[in-house]
Motif scaffolding. Structure first.
Motif, PDB file in Angstrom:
ATOM      1  N   UNK A 110      -5.494  -8.018   6.273  1.00  0.00           N
ATOM      2  CA  UNK A 110      -5.890  -6.621   6.391  1.00  0.00           C
ATOM      3  C   UNK A 110      -5.819  -5.902   5.049  1.00  0.00           C
ATOM      4  N   UNK A 111      -4.777  -6.212   4.274  1.00  0.00           N
ATOM      5  CA  UNK A 111      -4.503  -5.459   3.055  1.00  0.00           C
ATOM      6  C   UNK A 111      -5.587  -5.622   1.994  1.00  0.00           C
ATOM      7  N   UNK A 112      -6.235  -6.776   1.938  1.00  0.00           N
ATOM      8  CA  UNK A 112      -7.219  -7.025   0.881  1.00  0.00           C
ATOM      9  C   UNK A 112      -8.402  -6.043   0.921  1.00  0.00           C
ATOM     10  N   UNK A 113      -9.128  -5.898   2.045  1.00  0.00           N
ATOM     11  CA  UNK A 113     -10.222  -4.922   2.070  1.00  0.00           C
ATOM     12  C   UNK A 113      -9.729  -3.476   1.983  1.00  0.00           C
ATOM     13  N   UNK A 114      -8.509  -3.211   2.447  1.00  0.00           N
ATOM     14  CA  UNK A 114      -7.963  -1.862   2.328  1.00  0.00           C
ATOM     15  C   UNK A 114      -7.752  -1.521   0.858  1.00  0.00           C
ATOM     16  N   UNK A 115      -7.240  -2.465   0.088  1.00  0.00           N
ATOM     17  CA  UNK A 115      -7.055  -2.254  -1.339  1.00  0.00           C
ATOM     18  C   UNK A 115      -8.381  -1.951  -2.033  1.00  0.00           C
ATOM     19  N   UNK A 116      -9.404  -2.699  -1.682  1.00  0.00           N
ATOM     20  CA  UNK A 116     -10.720  -2.488  -2.299  1.00  0.00           C
ATOM     21  C   UNK A 116     -11.294  -1.127  -1.937  1.00  0.00           C
ATOM     22  N   UNK A 117     -11.120  -0.710  -0.691  1.00  0.00           N
ATOM     23  CA  UNK A 117     -11.689   0.562  -0.242  1.00  0.00           C
ATOM     24  C   UNK A 117     -10.955   1.767  -0.819  1.00  0.00           C
ATOM     25  N   UNK A 118      -9.643   1.633  -0.999  1.00  0.00           N
ATOM     26  CA  UNK A 118      -8.829   2.768  -1.443  1.00  0.00           C
ATOM     27  C   UNK A 118      -8.579   2.787  -2.940  1.00  0.00           C
ATOM     28  N   UNK A 119      -8.765   1.653  -3.591  1.00  0.00           N
ATOM     29  CA  UNK A 119      -8.483   1.563  -5.014  1.00  0.00           C
ATOM     30  C   UNK A 119      -7.008   1.397  -5.338  1.00  0.00           C
ATOM     31  N   UNK A 120      -6.161   1.179  -4.323  1.00  0.00           N
ATOM     32  CA  UNK A 120      -4.731   0.973  -4.557  1.00  0.00           C
ATOM     33  C   UNK A 120      -4.507  -0.500  -4.898  1.00  0.00           C
ATOM     34  N   UNK A 121      -3.889  -0.793  -6.043  1.00  0.00           N
ATOM     35  CA  UNK A 121      -3.682  -2.206  -6.422  1.00  0.00           C
ATOM     36  C   UNK A 121      -2.867  -2.977  -5.389  1.00  0.00           C
ATOM     37  N   UNK A 122      -3.341  -4.164  -5.052  1.00  0.00           N
ATOM     38  CA  UNK A 122      -2.677  -5.007  -4.067  1.00  0.00           C
ATOM     39  C   UNK A 122      -1.659  -5.901  -4.765  1.00  0.00           C
ATOM     40  N   UNK A 123      -0.386  -5.838  -4.314  1.00  0.00           N
ATOM     41  CA  UNK A 123       0.675  -6.663  -4.897  1.00  0.00           C
ATOM     42  C   UNK A 123       1.473  -7.314  -3.782  1.00  0.00           C
ATOM     43  N   UNK A 124       1.040  -8.487  -3.380  1.00  0.00           N
ATOM     44  CA  UNK A 124       1.750  -9.211  -2.335  1.00  0.00           C
ATOM     45  C   UNK A 124       2.807 -10.158  -2.898  1.00  0.00           C
ATOM     46  N   UNK A 125       3.111 -10.001  -4.199  1.00  0.00           N
ATOM     47  CA  UNK A 125       4.124 -10.842  -4.835  1.00  0.00           C
ATOM     48  C   UNK A 125       5.443 -10.102  -5.044  1.00  0.00           C
ATOM     49  N   UNK A 126       5.565  -8.871  -4.564  1.00  0.00           N
ATOM     50  CA  UNK A 126       6.743  -8.055  -4.848  1.00  0.00           C
ATOM     51  C   UNK A 126       7.827  -8.157  -3.777  1.00  0.00           C
ATOM     52  N   UNK A 127       7.416  -8.342  -2.544  1.00  0.00           N
ATOM     53  CA  UNK A 127       8.325  -8.283  -1.401  1.00  0.00           C
ATOM     54  C   UNK A 127       8.351  -9.629  -0.695  1.00  0.00           C
ATOM     55  N   UNK A 128       9.537 -10.080  -0.308  1.00  0.00           N
ATOM     56  CA  UNK A 128       9.650 -11.363   0.394  1.00  0.00           C
ATOM     57  C   UNK A 128      10.459 -11.182   1.673  1.00  0.00           C
ATOM     58  N   UNK A 129      10.181 -12.051   2.623  1.00  0.00           N
ATOM     59  CA  UNK A 129      10.958 -12.086   3.863  1.00  0.00           C
ATOM     60  C   UNK A 129      12.006 -13.174   3.702  1.00  0.00           C
ATOM     61  N   UNK A 130      13.258 -12.792   3.759  1.00  0.00           N
ATOM     62  CA  UNK A 130      14.325 -13.709   3.377  1.00  0.00           C
ATOM     63  C   UNK A 130      14.842 -14.574   4.516  1.00  0.00           C
TER      64      UNK A 130
END
Length: 205
Positions: A110-130
């Motif tokens: 979901x986040x990928x097209x949302x990033x493109x539409x809103x211009x908010x940089x996508x960073x899926x490398x910042x948060x992890x599920x431990x």
């Protein structure tokens, strides 16, 4: 998807459906004051065709549907949110074992097209599920909160002080998952965390 429309009357903080006469979040029975995120933006309520679409999104067989919803959610977010205030957009991560097993994460999709539409940089490398958590579907609010507490962390080398972050997920119900992810982000200096989801679950007691 064209038949699924945004909720006309909803809580200004958590997007749960409320009466047209309601004026503040005090009128919302599902708004929790102890969430670690500031506000949740939810496109629609988890019912009818929206609920069916949300259930289908959880399977990799319906990735095309997830992308379609992501494009629509992105267009809606671009018109509805103050997107310029966010430095990063993050899809709620899965535990690495679940990711290896499923090889698909609807939140990240979901986040990928949302990033493109809103211009908010996508960073899926910042948060992890431990740690692995059980599925939340049949749990009460209190059980969900206990189940996910402490299950997210930020990578040790990230610098997010004073940033504003928008978290993306498919459904917000108890808010437990989003709240713990927001807790992890705030622990490394993130100033504000908001949440964007496709559907708002509103049936928990």
């Amino acid at each position: 998807m064209s038949e699924i429309a945004p909720e006309q009357y909803c809580c200004s903080r958590c997007s749960a459906p409320i009466s047209a006469k309601a004026q503040t979040t005090k009128d919302c029975r599902l708004c929790k004051s102890d969430w670690n995120f500031s506000k949740a933006y939810c496109f629609c309520t988890y019912q009818g065709k929206a609920a069916r679409a949300a259930r289908l999104m959880k399977s990799e067989k319906h990735e095309a549907l997830t992308l379609e919803i992501g494009h629509r959610l992105g267009a809606w977010a671009a018109d509805t949110l103050d997107c310029g205030k966010y430095q990063f957009l993050i899809g709620i991560p899965q535990h690495w074992m679940r990711r290896c097993w499923r090889r698909y994460n609807q939140a990240v999709t979901l986040a990928s097209p949302i990033s493109k539409a809103t211009g908010i940089p996508l960073r899926n490398d910042l948060l992890v599920r431990t740690r692995w958590t059980e599925k939340q579907g049949t749990k009460t609010i209190e059980e969900r909160l206990r189940s996910v507490r402490g299950s997210f962390a930020c990578r040790s080398n990230v610098h997010l002080k004073d940033c504003s972050v928008l978290l993306v997920d498919d459904i917000l119900t108890s808010g437990a998952t989003a709240s713990d992810a927001a807790r992890a982000l705030r622990s490394v200096g993130v100033q504000e965390v908001d949440v964007l989801t496709f559907a708002r679950g509103a049936s928990l007691k």
